[in-house]
Design a protein around this motif. Structure first.
Motif, PDB file in Angstrom:
ATOM      1  N   TRP A  89       5.012  -1.004  -2.509  1.00 54.51           N
ATOM      2  CA  TRP A  89       5.032  -0.844  -1.060  1.00 54.51           C
ATOM      3  C   TRP A  89       4.356  -2.060  -0.449  1.00 54.51           C
ATOM      4  O   TRP A  89       3.305  -2.501  -0.911  1.00 54.51           O
ATOM      5  N   GLN A  90       4.936  -2.593   0.621  1.00 51.90           N
ATOM      6  CA  GLN A  90       4.384  -3.723   1.359  1.00 51.90           C
ATOM      7  C   GLN A  90       3.922  -3.206   2.716  1.00 51.90           C
ATOM      8  O   GLN A  90       4.653  -2.456   3.371  1.00 51.90           O
ATOM      9  N   LEU A  91       2.726  -3.597   3.131  1.00 50.23           N
ATOM     10  CA  LEU A  91       2.178  -3.160   4.409  1.00 50.23           C
ATOM     11  C   LEU A  91       1.580  -4.378   5.108  1.00 50.23           C
ATOM     12  O   LEU A  91       0.842  -5.148   4.478  1.00 50.23           O
ATOM     13  N   SER A  92       1.867  -4.544   6.393  1.00 47.80           N
ATOM     14  CA  SER A  92       1.298  -5.675   7.122  1.00 47.80           C
ATOM     15  C   SER A  92       0.975  -5.270   8.556  1.00 47.80           C
ATOM     16  O   SER A  92       1.508  -4.288   9.066  1.00 47.80           O
ATOM     17  N   ALA A  93       0.103  -6.042   9.182  1.00 48.21           N
ATOM     18  CA  ALA A  93      -0.294  -5.791  10.569  1.00 48.21           C
ATOM     19  C   ALA A  93      -0.930  -7.061  11.126  1.00 48.21           C
ATOM     20  O   ALA A  93      -1.209  -8.011  10.392  1.00 48.21           O
ATOM     21  N   LYS A  94      -1.192  -7.053  12.415  1.00 46.55           N
ATOM     22  CA  LYS A  94      -1.870  -8.198  13.026  1.00 46.55           C
ATOM     23  C   LYS A  94      -3.372  -8.166  12.762  1.00 46.55           C
ATOM     24  O   LYS A  94      -4.005  -9.195  12.678  1.00 46.55           O
ATOM     25  N   GLU A  95      -3.931  -6.962  12.626  1.00 47.62           N
ATOM     26  CA  GLU A  95      -5.366  -6.854  12.362  1.00 47.62           C
ATOM     27  C   GLU A  95      -5.654  -5.620  11.527  1.00 47.62           C
ATOM     28  O   GLU A  95      -4.808  -4.740  11.389  1.00 47.62           O
ATOM     29  N   GLN A 106      -3.885  -2.115  12.038  1.00 47.65           N
ATOM     30  CA  GLN A 106      -3.674  -1.864  13.463  1.00 47.65           C
ATOM     31  C   GLN A 106      -2.829  -2.962  14.078  1.00 47.65           C
ATOM     32  O   GLN A 106      -2.849  -4.093  13.606  1.00 47.65           O
ATOM     33  N   ASN A 107      -2.137  -2.600  15.151  1.00 45.36           N
ATOM     34  CA  ASN A 107      -1.401  -3.551  15.954  1.00 45.36           C
ATOM     35  C   ASN A 107      -0.163  -4.052  15.197  1.00 45.36           C
ATOM     36  O   ASN A 107      -0.255  -4.944  14.378  1.00 45.36           O
ATOM     37  N   ASN A 108       0.975  -3.487  15.489  1.00 50.07           N
ATOM     38  CA  ASN A 108       2.254  -3.854  14.886  1.00 50.07           C
ATOM     39  C   ASN A 108       2.261  -3.648  13.368  1.00 50.07           C
ATOM     40  O   ASN A 108       2.526  -4.567  12.600  1.00 50.07           O
ATOM     41  N   VAL A 109       1.994  -2.436  12.950  1.00 48.06           N
ATOM     42  CA  VAL A 109       1.959  -2.101  11.522  1.00 48.06           C
ATOM     43  C   VAL A 109       3.391  -1.950  11.007  1.00 48.06           C
ATOM     44  O   VAL A 109       4.193  -1.222  11.591  1.00 48.06           O
ATOM     45  N   GLN A 110       3.696  -2.650   9.935  1.00 50.85           N
ATOM     46  CA  GLN A 110       4.997  -2.597   9.273  1.00 50.85           C
ATOM     47  C   GLN A 110       4.784  -2.158   7.834  1.00 50.85           C
ATOM     48  O   GLN A 110       3.912  -2.706   7.151  1.00 50.85           O
ATOM     49  N   VAL A 111       5.571  -1.189   7.367  1.00 49.39           N
ATOM     50  CA  VAL A 111       5.488  -0.706   5.993  1.00 49.39           C
ATOM     51  C   VAL A 111       6.914  -0.683   5.447  1.00 49.39           C
ATOM     52  O   VAL A 111       7.817  -0.183   6.115  1.00 49.39           O
ATOM     53  N   TRP A 112       7.120  -1.209   4.242  1.00 46.15           N
ATOM     54  CA  TRP A 112       8.468  -1.197   3.685  1.00 46.15           C
ATOM     55  C   TRP A 112       8.447  -1.158   2.165  1.00 46.15           C
ATOM     56  O   TRP A 112       7.493  -1.544   1.519  1.00 46.15           O
ATOM     57  N   ASN A 113       9.565  -0.637   1.664  1.00 44.72           N
ATOM     58  CA  ASN A 113       9.826  -0.597   0.234  1.00 44.72           C
ATOM     59  C   ASN A 113      11.313  -0.844   0.090  1.00 44.72           C
ATOM     60  O   ASN A 113      12.124  -0.073   0.588  1.00 44.72           O
ATOM     61  N   GLU A 114      11.674  -1.924  -0.566  1.00 46.18           N
ATOM     62  CA  GLU A 114      13.081  -2.330  -0.605  1.00 46.18           C
ATOM     63  C   GLU A 114      13.926  -1.535  -1.585  1.00 46.18           C
ATOM     64  O   GLU A 114      15.113  -1.353  -1.365  1.00 46.18           O
ATOM     65  N   TRP A 120      16.120   1.387   0.530  1.00 50.24           N
ATOM     66  CA  TRP A 120      15.104   0.724   1.345  1.00 50.24           C
ATOM     67  C   TRP A 120      14.620   1.646   2.460  1.00 50.24           C
ATOM     68  O   TRP A 120      15.372   2.418   3.029  1.00 50.24           O
ATOM     69  N   VAL A 121      13.332   1.546   2.758  1.00 51.89           N
ATOM     70  CA  VAL A 121      12.695   2.326   3.816  1.00 51.89           C
ATOM     71  C   VAL A 121      11.745   1.403   4.564  1.00 51.89           C
ATOM     72  O   VAL A 121      10.987   0.645   3.948  1.00 51.89           O
ATOM     73  N   THR A 122      11.792   1.457   5.896  1.00 55.79           N
ATOM     74  CA  THR A 122      10.886   0.679   6.735  1.00 55.79           C
ATOM     75  C   THR A 122      10.213   1.622   7.725  1.00 55.79           C
ATOM     76  O   THR A 122      10.888   2.431   8.370  1.00 55.79           O
ATOM     77  N   LEU A 123       8.905   1.516   7.847  1.00 53.27           N
ATOM     78  CA  LEU A 123       8.134   2.315   8.803  1.00 53.27           C
ATOM     79  C   LEU A 123       7.419   1.378   9.764  1.00 53.27           C
ATOM     80  O   LEU A 123       6.921   0.326   9.346  1.00 53.27           O
ATOM     81  N   THR A 124       7.331   1.764  11.034  1.00 54.42           N
ATOM     82  CA  THR A 124       6.533   1.022  12.008  1.00 54.42           C
ATOM     83  C   THR A 124       5.651   2.009  12.765  1.00 54.42           C
ATOM     84  O   THR A 124       6.065   3.134  13.061  1.00 54.42           O
ATOM     85  N   THR A 125       4.433   1.579  13.076  1.00 48.67           N
ATOM     86  CA  THR A 125       3.481   2.393  13.831  1.00 48.67           C
ATOM     87  C   THR A 125       2.407   1.478  14.407  1.00 48.67           C
ATOM     88  O   THR A 125       2.402   0.272  14.141  1.00 48.67           O
ATOM     89  N   ASP A 126       1.488   2.044  15.193  1.00 51.87           N
ATOM     90  CA  ASP A 126       0.407   1.254  15.783  1.00 51.87           C
ATOM     91  C   ASP A 126      -0.845   1.231  14.917  1.00 51.87           C
ATOM     92  O   ASP A 126      -1.658   0.319  15.032  1.00 51.87           O
ATOM     93  N   GLU A 127      -1.009   2.265  14.070  1.00 54.06           N
ATOM     94  CA  GLU A 127      -2.211   2.334  13.236  1.00 54.06           C
ATOM     95  C   GLU A 127      -1.903   3.141  11.985  1.00 54.06           C
ATOM     96  O   GLU A 127      -1.221   4.168  12.060  1.00 54.06           O
TER      97      GLU A 127
END
Length: 178
Positions: A89-95, A106-114, A120-127
Motif C-alpha cells: 500500500w502506498q500512502l502520501s500527503a502534504k503533511e 493530513q492535507n490531500n491524503v492519497q492511498v493506493w494499491n495497484e 487497483w484501489v485509490t482512496l482520498t481523504t483529508d486525514e
C-alpha cells in the motif's frame, strides 16, 4: 526600610520570568525542536528482518514533550508492506505527524494499491491515521474510494492494510461501473 525588605524578599521569592509571565501564559510556552532532518528515509523491520514499512519525507522536525517524542513531517510518502506475494500500500500527503508507531497524514491524503486482491484501489481523504505495527488505518473524515468497479463515497473508514480489508463506516454512496 520596610520597602527595601519587601523588594529583597520579592526578588528572592520569584524569578524574573515568573514576575513577567502570568501563570496562564506559561502553559502556552513555545516548543523548540529537538532535531531537524532533510531528505528523511525511515525503515521499520520485523524481528525476523522483513521490511514492514518505509517512510520517505522532504523534511521532519522532531519534538520531545517529556517522555513522548513526536515529529512533524513535510510531504510524507509511506509504503506498507504486507504478505510477500502482495503489492504494498502506498500512502502520501502534504503533511503529517509521527508519534511512536502511529503516523497521521493530513492535507490531500492519497492511498493506493495497484494490484490488490480486487484490482487497483485509490482512496482520498483529508486525514488518515496509520498504526504501522498493526498495519491498520482509520479516519472519521469523508473518503472517496475509486476502483475498477466504480466510485464509492463515505464518511469514515477502517482499513486492515495487511489483508486489504476496507470498511466504510457511514453515509456510503456508490456508483457501480461494470
Amino acid at each position: 526600610m520596610s520597602l527595601c525588605c519587601a523588594l529583597i524578599y520579592g526578588t528572592l521569592q520569584y524569578s524574573p520570568q515568573e514576575m513577567l509571565a502570568p501563570e496562564d501564559d506559561q502553559a502556552n510556552e513555545k516548543r523548540f525542536p529537538q532535531s531537524y532532518m532533510v531528505g528523511v528515509v525511515d525503515r521499520t523491520y520485523s524481528d525476523s528482518g522483513i521490511l514492514e514499512h518505509k517512510m520517505v519525507a522532504r523534511s521532519a522536525v522532531s519534538y520531545s514533550d517529556g517522555a513522548i517524542a513526536n515529529s512533524e513531517v513535510n510531504h510524507p510518502h509511506v509504503t506498507i508492506y504486507g504478505a510477500p506475494d502482495t503489492d504494498p500500500w502506498q500512502l502520501s500527503a502534504k503533511e503529517g505527524r509521527s508519534q511512536n508507531n502511529s503516523i497521521t497524514l493530513q492535507n490531500n491524503v492519497q492511498v493506493w494499491n495497484e494490484k490488490g486482491k480486487y484490482g487497483w484501489v485509490t482512496l482520498t481523504t483529508d486525514e488518515l491515521t496509520i498504526d504501522t505495527d498493526q498495519q491498520y488505518a482509520h479516519t472519521d473524515k469523508p473518503v472517496t474510494m475509486r476502483s475498477e468497479r466504480g466510485t464509492t463515497r463515505a464518511v469514515g473508514l477502517n482499513a486492515e492494510l495487511d489483508n486489504g480489508r476496507i470498511e466504510l463506516l457511514s453515509e456510503v454512496k456508490a456508483t457501480y461501473a461494470p
